[in-house]
Motif scaffolding. Structure first.
Motif, PDB file in Angstrom:
ATOM      1  N   CYS A 190      -5.252   7.696   8.689  1.00 34.19           N
ATOM      2  CA  CYS A 190      -5.962   8.367   9.777  1.00 34.19           C
ATOM      3  C   CYS A 190      -4.986   8.470  10.946  1.00 34.19           C
ATOM      4  CB  CYS A 190      -7.200   7.562  10.178  1.00 34.19           C
ATOM      5  SG  CYS A 190      -8.200   8.313  11.502  1.00 34.19           S
ATOM      6  N   LEU A 191      -4.706   9.682  11.407  1.00 29.65           N
ATOM      7  CA  LEU A 191      -3.743   9.868  12.478  1.00 29.65           C
ATOM      8  C   LEU A 191      -4.253   9.233  13.761  1.00 29.65           C
ATOM      9  CD1 LEU A 191      -1.065  11.167  13.385  1.00 29.65           C
ATOM     10  CD2 LEU A 191      -2.401  13.206  14.004  1.00 29.65           C
ATOM     11  N   ASP A 192      -3.487   8.296  14.287  1.00 32.46           N
ATOM     12  CA  ASP A 192      -3.873   7.569  15.488  1.00 32.46           C
ATOM     13  C   ASP A 192      -3.588   8.429  16.714  1.00 32.46           C
ATOM     14  OD1 ASP A 192      -4.346   4.360  16.152  1.00 32.46           O
ATOM     15  OD2 ASP A 192      -3.374   5.466  17.776  1.00 32.46           O
ATOM     16  N   LEU A 252      -4.945   2.651   8.918  1.00 36.61           N
ATOM     17  CA  LEU A 252      -5.708   2.655   7.665  1.00 36.61           C
ATOM     18  C   LEU A 252      -7.183   2.923   7.921  1.00 36.61           C
ATOM     19  CD1 LEU A 252      -4.163  -0.425   5.814  1.00 36.61           C
ATOM     20  CD2 LEU A 252      -3.514   1.988   5.633  1.00 36.61           C
ATOM     21  N   ALA A 253      -7.727   3.878   7.197  1.00 34.55           N
ATOM     22  CA  ALA A 253      -9.143   4.201   7.290  1.00 34.55           C
ATOM     23  C   ALA A 253      -9.761   4.125   5.897  1.00 34.55           C
ATOM     24  CB  ALA A 253      -9.331   5.581   7.905  1.00 34.55           C
ATOM     25  N   GLY A 254     -10.962   4.659   5.752  1.00 32.93           N
ATOM     26  CA  GLY A 254     -11.669   4.571   4.479  1.00 32.93           C
ATOM     27  C   GLY A 254     -12.323   3.219   4.294  1.00 32.93           C
ATOM     28  N   ALA A 255     -12.825   2.982   3.093  1.00 27.88           N
ATOM     29  CA  ALA A 255     -13.542   1.734   2.807  1.00 27.88           C
ATOM     30  C   ALA A 255     -12.639   0.517   2.991  1.00 27.88           C
ATOM     31  CB  ALA A 255     -14.089   1.776   1.380  1.00 27.88           C
ATOM     32  N   LEU A 256     -11.354   0.658   2.637  1.00 28.50           N
ATOM     33  CA  LEU A 256     -10.433  -0.464   2.772  1.00 28.50           C
ATOM     34  C   LEU A 256     -10.156  -0.768   4.243  1.00 28.50           C
ATOM     35  CD1 LEU A 256      -8.673  -2.512   1.288  1.00 28.50           C
ATOM     36  CD2 LEU A 256      -6.810  -0.845   1.368  1.00 28.50           C
ATOM     37  N   GLY A 257      -9.967   0.266   5.046  1.00 30.60           N
ATOM     38  CA  GLY A 257      -9.751   0.060   6.473  1.00 30.60           C
ATOM     39  C   GLY A 257     -10.935  -0.620   7.129  1.00 30.60           C
ATOM     40  N   ILE A 280       0.855  -1.186   0.000  1.00 30.70           N
ATOM     41  CA  ILE A 280       0.000   0.000   0.000  1.00 30.70           C
ATOM     42  C   ILE A 280       0.888   1.231   0.000  1.00 30.70           C
ATOM     43  CG2 ILE A 280      -0.212   0.308   2.524  1.00 30.70           C
ATOM     44  CD1 ILE A 280      -3.249   0.731   1.989  1.00 30.70           C
ATOM     45  N   GLN A 281       0.418   2.273  -0.636  1.00 33.02           N
ATOM     46  CA  GLN A 281       1.157   3.532  -0.689  1.00 33.02           C
ATOM     47  C   GLN A 281       0.312   4.599  -0.009  1.00 33.02           C
ATOM     48  OE1 GLN A 281       1.639   3.984  -4.914  1.00 33.02           O
ATOM     49  NE2 GLN A 281       3.411   2.611  -5.023  1.00 33.02           N
ATOM     50  N   LEU A 282       0.886   5.257   0.990  1.00 37.29           N
ATOM     51  CA  LEU A 282       0.162   6.276   1.745  1.00 37.29           C
ATOM     52  C   LEU A 282       0.799   7.636   1.538  1.00 37.29           C
ATOM     53  CD1 LEU A 282      -0.509   4.540   5.203  1.00 37.29           C
ATOM     54  CD2 LEU A 282      -2.076   4.789   3.261  1.00 37.29           C
ATOM     55  N   SER A 283      -0.048   8.639   1.440  1.00 34.39           N
ATOM     56  CA  SER A 283       0.390  10.028   1.376  1.00 34.39           C
ATOM     57  C   SER A 283      -0.588  10.840   2.213  1.00 34.39           C
ATOM     58  CB  SER A 283       0.385  10.529  -0.073  1.00 34.39           C
ATOM     59  OG  SER A 283      -0.950  10.708  -0.528  1.00 34.39           O
ATOM     60  N   PRO A 284      -0.262  12.093   2.518  1.00 41.53           N
ATOM     61  CA  PRO A 284      -1.210  12.908   3.284  1.00 41.53           C
ATOM     62  C   PRO A 284      -2.576  13.031   2.619  1.00 41.53           C
ATOM     63  CG  PRO A 284       0.943  13.944   3.256  1.00 41.53           C
ATOM     64  CD  PRO A 284       1.014  12.793   2.297  1.00 41.53           C
ATOM     65  N   ASP A 285      -2.626  12.830   1.301  1.00 44.01           N
ATOM     66  CA  ASP A 285      -3.879  13.006   0.564  1.00 44.01           C
ATOM     67  C   ASP A 285      -4.708  11.727   0.456  1.00 44.01           C
ATOM     68  OD1 ASP A 285      -3.274  15.689   0.069  1.00 44.01           O
ATOM     69  OD2 ASP A 285      -2.048  15.125  -1.657  1.00 44.01           O
ATOM     70  N   GLY A 286      -4.114  10.581   0.721  1.00 47.29           N
ATOM     71  CA  GLY A 286      -4.877   9.347   0.581  1.00 47.29           C
ATOM     72  C   GLY A 286      -3.970   8.145   0.495  1.00 47.29           C
ATOM     73  N   PRO A 331     -13.847   7.897   0.754  1.00 45.40           N
ATOM     74  CA  PRO A 331     -12.487   7.577   0.300  1.00 45.40           C
ATOM     75  C   PRO A 331     -12.232   6.076   0.312  1.00 45.40           C
ATOM     76  CG  PRO A 331     -12.456   9.394   1.862  1.00 45.40           C
ATOM     77  CD  PRO A 331     -13.855   8.854   1.865  1.00 45.40           C
ATOM     78  N   PHE A 332     -11.546   5.580  -0.721  1.00 46.19           N
ATOM     79  CA  PHE A 332     -11.233   4.157  -0.773  1.00 46.19           C
ATOM     80  C   PHE A 332     -10.263   3.785   0.339  1.00 46.19           C
ATOM     81  CE2 PHE A 332      -8.175   0.907  -2.243  1.00 46.19           C
ATOM     82  CZ  PHE A 332      -9.035  -0.181  -2.256  1.00 46.19           C
TER      83      PHE A 332
END
Length: 239
Positions: free
Chosen positions: A173-175, A183-188, A137-143, A168-169
Motif C-alpha cells: 500500500c503506497l504510503d 504492508l496491507a491486506g489481511a497480513l498487514g 516477504i516478496q512484494l510486487s505491484p500486484d501483491g 487480499p492476503f
C-alpha cells in the motif's frame, strides 16, 4: 467492468472537502455517528446528512445500526486504499510558497499511524523494508507473498497468519507520507493487531497517530532492526 460514468460518480463524491474530511476521520477503522462526522467536517448536521447520503450512494460508506443510533464506517479496506493513494498523489503536488505550519500531530502521523486496519507511516515502511531485505516477504505491484522464513518470523512474534477471507492476503500500500509501500491486506492487519496486543504501540485519542512505547522501541529494534534514531521523532511527538 467499471464504466466511465461509475468512475466519474465516485470521483465526484470525493470532490468535496467536507466529505473528504469525514472519510479521513474513518481511516482508523472506527465507526462514527453523523453528529461526530459533522463536527469533524465543520458543517451543520443537516448538511452532514446530505454529504453522508452521497457517500453511501457512491458505495464509500456503510452504516451499522445499534438501537436508535446509526454508525458510519468505511465500506471496505479498498476505500481506505484509495484514500491513502490520493493522499500520496496530493502530497506529490508542488505546494504554494507559504510558511509551513506543520504541527506535532502531523509529525506523529508521518511516523506511525493506522491506515484503516493496518500500520502506516515511516515505521510501517521500515518494517516492510526489513522483511523484504531478509527474504521474509516478496512484494510486487500486484501483491505480496509470505515466504517460509517470513512465516517463521511472524510466528515467533505471535502473529497469527490469517486467512484472506475475500480480501487480499498481502499487498503493498503506497504510503502517502513516505511514498513507498507498507504492508496491507489481511497480513498487514494481523501485524497491526499484534503490535497493539504487545503494547508496542498505543492509539492516540482523536487521531490516527500511534504512540510508540518504550517496549515498542525495544521490540521494533530487536525484531525489525529499527534503531532508536528511526523512532525518535515519533516518541518526541507523542509525549
Amino acid at each position: 467492468m467499471v464504466t466511465t460514468a461509475a468512475l466519474a460518480e465516485t470521483a465526484a463524491a470525493l470532490g468535496e472537502p467536507a466529505r473528504v474530511a469525514m472519510l479521513g476521520a474513518l481511516m482508523d477503522g472506527r465507526a462514527l455517528t453523523a453528529g461526530e462526522l459533522a463536527a469533524v467536517a465543520g458543517v451543520a448536521p443537516t448538511t452532514a446528512s446530505g454529504h453522508l447520503s452521497r457517500l453511501l450512494e457512491a458505495g464509500l460508506l456503510a452504516v451499522e445500526r445499534q438501537g436508535r443510533h446509526r454508525y458510519h464506517r468505511l465500506a471496505s479496506p479498498e476505500v481506505a486504499r484509495v484514500l491513502e493513494g490520493l493522499m500520496a498523489l496530493s502530497a506529490a503536488r508542488p505546494e504554494p510558497r507559504r510558511p509551513s505550519r506543520t504541527g506535532p500531530r502531523d509529525a506523529a502521523l508521518r511516523e506511525a499511524r493506522t491506515c484503516y486496519d493496518h500500520l502506516a507511516g515511516r515505521l510501517a515502511v521500515g518494517m516492510a523494508d526489513a522483511m523484504v531485505a531478509r527474504g521474509q516477504i516478496q512484494l510486487s505491484p500486484d501483491g505480496g507473498a509470505l515466504t517460509d522464513a517470513g512465516a517463521g518470523f511472524l510466528q515467533g512474534l505471535g502473529v497469527a497468519v490469517p486467512e484472506a477471507r475475500g480480501r487480499p492476503f498481502c499487498r503493498p500500500c503506497l504510503d502517502w507520507s513516505e511514498r513507498r509501500p507498507h504492508l496491507a491486506g489481511a497480513l498487514g492487519a494481523a501485524l497491526c493487531r499484534r503490535c497493539l496486543e504487545l503494547g508496542w504501540m498505543r492509539r492516540v485519542s482523536g487521531s490516527r497517530a500511534l504512540d510508540v512505547t518504550p517496549a515498542g522501541r525495544l521490540g521494533l529494534r530487536q525484531a525489525f532492526g529499527l534503531d532508536r534514531a528511526d523512532q525518535s521523532s515519533t516518541i518526541s511527538a507523542a509525549r
